[in-house]
Design an enzyme around this catalytic site. Structure first.
Site, PDB file in Angstrom:
ATOM      1  CB  SER A  46      -0.965   0.018   1.183  1.00  0.00           C
ATOM      2  OG  SER A  46      -0.266   0.205   2.391  1.00  0.00           O
ATOM      3  CE  LYS A  88      -2.636   1.981   4.933  1.00  0.00           C
ATOM      4  NZ  LYS A  88      -2.404   1.188   3.780  1.00  0.00           N
TER       5      LYS A  88
END
Length: 178
Positions: A46, A88
């Site tokens: 990701s 993230k």
């Protein structure tokens, strides 16, 4: 006989001192690992282009005790939002208005220039525009088409931020600041 007894006492005293020193070192190392700096591993794709699966990072757990996360920070998330530890990028901080238009992120009315991303940004399950609430963050993975982030799990509470990823230590040819 007295020399033998004195020798045994010295040996026992030295063993006790070594045991105390070793125990103290282990306790200090564990406290340091839990509260100051820790190692984290990237477990998914990701964050690709920036980070790839298998890379190891140094996480600063201390910095957010004195200041809030900032836009662009790469954070480690460990909270009720996800059963997994996530890595993230912070896109929005409290008060920011986030929108997704034509595959791009718009922050407070300005399109973000995100050279670190891969793929197009889709709204996912979130309604946009979205205003980031107090004590929350809006986070996205850099690999926008393959990321579980705020678009699917919602905003991230400050209390779920474990730390800031600051340094890549593995692989050796990619070592350096993030």
């Amino acid at each position: 006989m007295d020399d033998q007894l004195t020798g045994k006492r010295k040996l026992l005293r030295e063993l006790r001192e070594w045991l105390i020193s070793l125990t103290a070192a282990i306790i200090i190392a564990l406290l340091f690992q839990n509260y100051v700096y820790a190692q984290a591993e990237v477990h998914n794709i990701s964050m690709q282009k920036t980070l790839v699966e298998g890379q190891r990072l140094i996480e600063n757990k201390w910095s957010y005790r004195f200041k809030s996360p900032e836009r662009g920070d790469i954070v480690i998330i460990h909270g009720p939002e996800s059963p997994l530890r996530l890595v993230k990028r912070v896109i929005g901080v409290p008060g920011d208005v986030i929108d997704v238009r034509e595959g791009m992120v718009v922050l407070n009315g300005q399109q973000l220039n995100e050279t670190y991303t891969e793929g197009i940004t889709k709204p996912g399950g979130m309604q946009f525009p979205y205003t980031v609430a107090r004590k929350e963050l809006f986070v996205l993975g850099d690999n926008r088409e393959h990321s579980v982030d705020s678009r699917s799990i919602g905003p991230i509470a400050f209390s779920s931020i474990e730390g800031k990823a600051v340094y890549r230590i593995w692989p050796l040819n990619k070592i350096g600041l993030l």
